[in-house]
Design a protein around this motif. Structure first.
Motif, PDB file in Angstrom:
ATOM      1  N   LEU A  31       0.863  -1.175   0.000  1.00 45.42           N
ATOM      2  CA  LEU A  31       0.000   0.000   0.000  1.00 45.42           C
ATOM      3  C   LEU A  31       0.901   1.226   0.000  1.00 45.42           C
ATOM      4  CD1 LEU A  31      -3.141  -0.052   0.113  1.00 45.42           C
ATOM      5  CD2 LEU A  31      -2.945   0.717   2.472  1.00 45.42           C
ATOM      6  N   ASN A  32       0.517   2.243  -0.759  1.00 44.89           N
ATOM      7  CA  ASN A  32       1.299   3.472  -0.766  1.00 44.89           C
ATOM      8  C   ASN A  32       0.370   4.659  -0.952  1.00 44.89           C
ATOM      9  OD1 ASN A  32       1.464   4.587  -3.754  1.00 44.89           O
ATOM     10  ND2 ASN A  32       1.647   2.354  -3.917  1.00 44.89           N
ATOM     11  N   GLY A  33       0.901   5.829  -0.695  1.00 46.25           N
ATOM     12  CA  GLY A  33       0.104   7.031  -0.856  1.00 46.25           C
ATOM     13  C   GLY A  33       0.838   8.253  -0.346  1.00 46.25           C
ATOM     14  N   PHE A  34       0.084   9.322  -0.098  1.00 49.27           N
ATOM     15  CA  PHE A  34       0.676  10.608   0.252  1.00 49.27           C
ATOM     16  C   PHE A  34      -0.024  11.199   1.470  1.00 49.27           C
ATOM     17  CE2 PHE A  34       0.810  10.067  -4.389  1.00 49.27           C
ATOM     18  CZ  PHE A  34       2.179  10.116  -4.608  1.00 49.27           C
ATOM     19  N   PHE A  35       0.704  12.062   2.162  1.00 48.38           N
ATOM     20  CA  PHE A  35       0.088  12.847   3.229  1.00 48.38           C
ATOM     21  C   PHE A  35       0.906  14.107   3.462  1.00 48.38           C
ATOM     22  CE2 PHE A  35       3.108  10.180   5.556  1.00 48.38           C
ATOM     23  CZ  PHE A  35       3.673  11.058   6.478  1.00 48.38           C
ATOM     24  N   GLU A  36       0.292  15.034   4.161  1.00 45.91           N
ATOM     25  CA  GLU A  36       0.955  16.268   4.562  1.00 45.91           C
ATOM     26  C   GLU A  36       1.140  16.257   6.075  1.00 45.91           C
ATOM     27  OE1 GLU A  36       1.780  18.770   2.342  1.00 45.91           O
ATOM     28  OE2 GLU A  36       1.011  17.528   0.686  1.00 45.91           O
ATOM     29  N   SER A  37       2.159  16.976   6.524  1.00 45.57           N
ATOM     30  CA  SER A  37       2.327  17.209   7.955  1.00 45.57           C
ATOM     31  C   SER A  37       2.933  18.595   8.128  1.00 45.57           C
ATOM     32  CB  SER A  37       3.228  16.146   8.592  1.00 45.57           C
ATOM     33  OG  SER A  37       4.588  16.459   8.405  1.00 45.57           O
ATOM     34  N   ALA A  38       3.188  18.974   9.359  1.00 44.62           N
ATOM     35  CA  ALA A  38       3.788  20.284   9.613  1.00 44.62           C
ATOM     36  C   ALA A  38       5.167  20.401   8.983  1.00 44.62           C
ATOM     37  CB  ALA A  38       3.876  20.520  11.120  1.00 44.62           C
ATOM     38  N   ASP A  39       5.789  19.256   8.672  1.00 46.28           N
ATOM     39  CA  ASP A  39       7.141  19.260   8.108  1.00 46.28           C
ATOM     40  C   ASP A  39       7.168  19.162   6.591  1.00 46.28           C
ATOM     41  OD1 ASP A  39       8.456  19.434  10.594  1.00 46.28           O
ATOM     42  OD2 ASP A  39       8.130  17.289  10.922  1.00 46.28           O
ATOM     43  N   GLY A  40       5.998  19.104   5.933  1.00 43.01           N
ATOM     44  CA  GLY A  40       5.997  19.081   4.484  1.00 43.01           C
ATOM     45  C   GLY A  40       5.153  17.972   3.895  1.00 43.01           C
ATOM     46  N   SER A  41       5.486  17.601   2.640  1.00 46.02           N
ATOM     47  CA  SER A  41       4.730  16.593   1.892  1.00 46.02           C
ATOM     48  C   SER A  41       5.511  15.283   1.879  1.00 46.02           C
ATOM     49  CB  SER A  41       4.497  17.066   0.456  1.00 46.02           C
ATOM     50  OG  SER A  41       3.772  18.281   0.440  1.00 46.02           O
TER      51      SER A  41
END
Length: 430
Positions: free
Chosen positions: A53-63
């Motif tokens: 499984l793979n994908g993307f997310f954002e956090s306070a530190d970037g993408s």
């Protein structure tokens, strides 16, 4: 020893529903493992995520980009996942994760998000719309990576004990899928779950497991020596992890199919870099090290394994079954770019690697059989090839089993793309 329930297995199971439950569980997993708050998390539902499984997310530190691989029953298997530093130390181009967990059932890698395409996507586009310039750049990029891999294999090739060979996690992609764990019962694992006692439907023929597993294949006039059942039986014995120490071991990625490879193009030249080294190791049995790349980057294409619906639109495959013979006629064939990659693999890696083994007195007498059995297990156990079981249809299923037999069995007479490849890399023919 108690077995910890796998959170990644549950996330993979939930992801199929596409109702947000898997995403929510992933956010919780990332929070508990790394103390980060993931927002906008999206799972990629692509055709290459057969066991991952793979994908993307954002956090306070970037993408960020995340990926994990998850095997059925992996909590009871041996071998350590995600030894991500091994390839970098060996000098191979590899994207290093910024966050990593190797906890049982919670293995996951997190990378800085990249805009580069995966090599698998570049090659798929060339399968669908051939382009001489694009093909040349892709083959050149493959050549560069292959030469770097061969240099590492030569540098790290060494004798290994049966215990060292058996401890490598790469066996989860091969022998471990044939048996039940932890008792090792055969037939078990994916073999039993996918095929034993099941039905096989093709255009022109419909068979139960007993008839199918014992049938001789004849594909476009070429008759093959071994049946599907005989190949599975041979693989469970010869590919036992401890039996693969006879050709030594190397430092290897182990699962470098092109959905685990970034493609970067700059000033008209392309280069490649690995990621997701779930099965990397320092004692990977030498004859297994390049099996996944050879099959999944070349013989699995165009289309039939990862895009079965489109394969059925573009190709035909028909069967007739009489007196134990499954006679197959198909117009499927590897594309020009895949044949270019196969030539690179043959000339720039397999032939010099086998010559090195031979020169050191480490080449297994039955090396050809070992390679064939490994190639055979790649498509048959990476997913269920039966029509109607998952994504496959009668056309893609028949193409798939035909390619698997072509990879696994010697032809009784005549030749094919795999037998010619094996002849090319044979040190005795140099």
């Amino acid at each position: 020893m108690s077995i910890v329930p796998s959170r990644t297995a549950e996330i993979r199971r939930l992801a199929g529903a596409r109702d947000g439950a898997a995403e929510a569980m992933l956010v919780d997993l990332l929070r508990s493992l790394f103390s980060i708050e993931a927002t906008g998390l999206a799972i990629n539902h692509d055709q290459y995520s057969l066991n991952s499984l793979n994908g993307f997310f954002e956090s306070a530190d970037g993408s960020f980009f995340f990926k994990f691989h998850q095997e059925d029953g992996e909590e009871a298997m041996s071998g350590e996942y995600y030894r991500a530093d091994i390839l970098a130390r060996a000098g191979l181009p590899v994207d290093q994760p910024v966050l990593m967990s190797v906890l049982p059932g919670e293995q996951i890698l997190v990378y800085r998000r990249r805009t580069d395409p995966r090599f698998s996507d570049v090659l798929r586009a060339l399968d669908l719309q051939p382009d001489a310039g694009g093909t040349a750049r892709a083959v050149a990029a493959e050549t560069g990576l292959t030469e770097a891999v061969l240099a590492v294999y030569r540098k790290t090739l060494h004798p290994v004990t049966p215990q060292q060979a058996a401890a490598e996690p790469v066996h989860r992609l091969f022998h471990d899928r044939l048996v039940d764990h932890p008792e090792g019962r055969y037939p078990g694992g994916r073999l039993a779950g996918f095929y034993v006692g099941q039905h096989f439907a093709f255009e022109g023929a419909s068979l139960g497991w007993e008839a199918f597993s014992t049938a001789r294949f004849r594909v476009n006039g070429v008759l093959y020596e071994s049946s599907v059942g005989e190949l599975f039986d041979a693989a469970v014995q010869r590919l036992k992890p401890e039996n693969l120490a006879d050709a030594g071991g190397v430092t290897a990625h182990g699962d470098a199919h092109n959905a685990n490879v970034w493609y970067q193009e700059k000033e008209g030249r392309a280069s490649l870099a690995f990621f997701d080294p779930a099965f990397a190791g320092e004692h990977v049995p030498t004859l297994l090290a390049e099996i996944k790349t050879t099959f999944h980057n070349i013989l699995a294409h165009p289309l039939w394994l990862y895009d079965p619906a489109l394969a059925a639109e573009r190709y035909s495959a028909k069967a007739a079954y009489t007196d134990g013979l499954l006679d197959v006629t198909t117009d499927w064939a590897p594309s020009a770019v895949r044949l270019g990659l196969l030539q690179v693999k043959a000339e720039r890696l397999w032939r010099p690697l086998l010559a090195e083994l031979d020169a050191r007195g480490m080449l297994a007498v039955d090396w050809r059989t070992v390679i064939r059995l490994g190639l055979f297990l790649c498509p048959t156990l990476v997913m269920n090839l039966r029509a109607g079981a998952t994504t496959h249809n009668p056309v893609s299923s028949l193409i798939g089993f035909s390619v698997a037999v072509m990879a696994g069995s010697e032809p009784i007479a005549g030749d094919d793309v795999v037998s010619r490849f094996l002849d090319t890399i044979d040190p005795a023919r140099a």
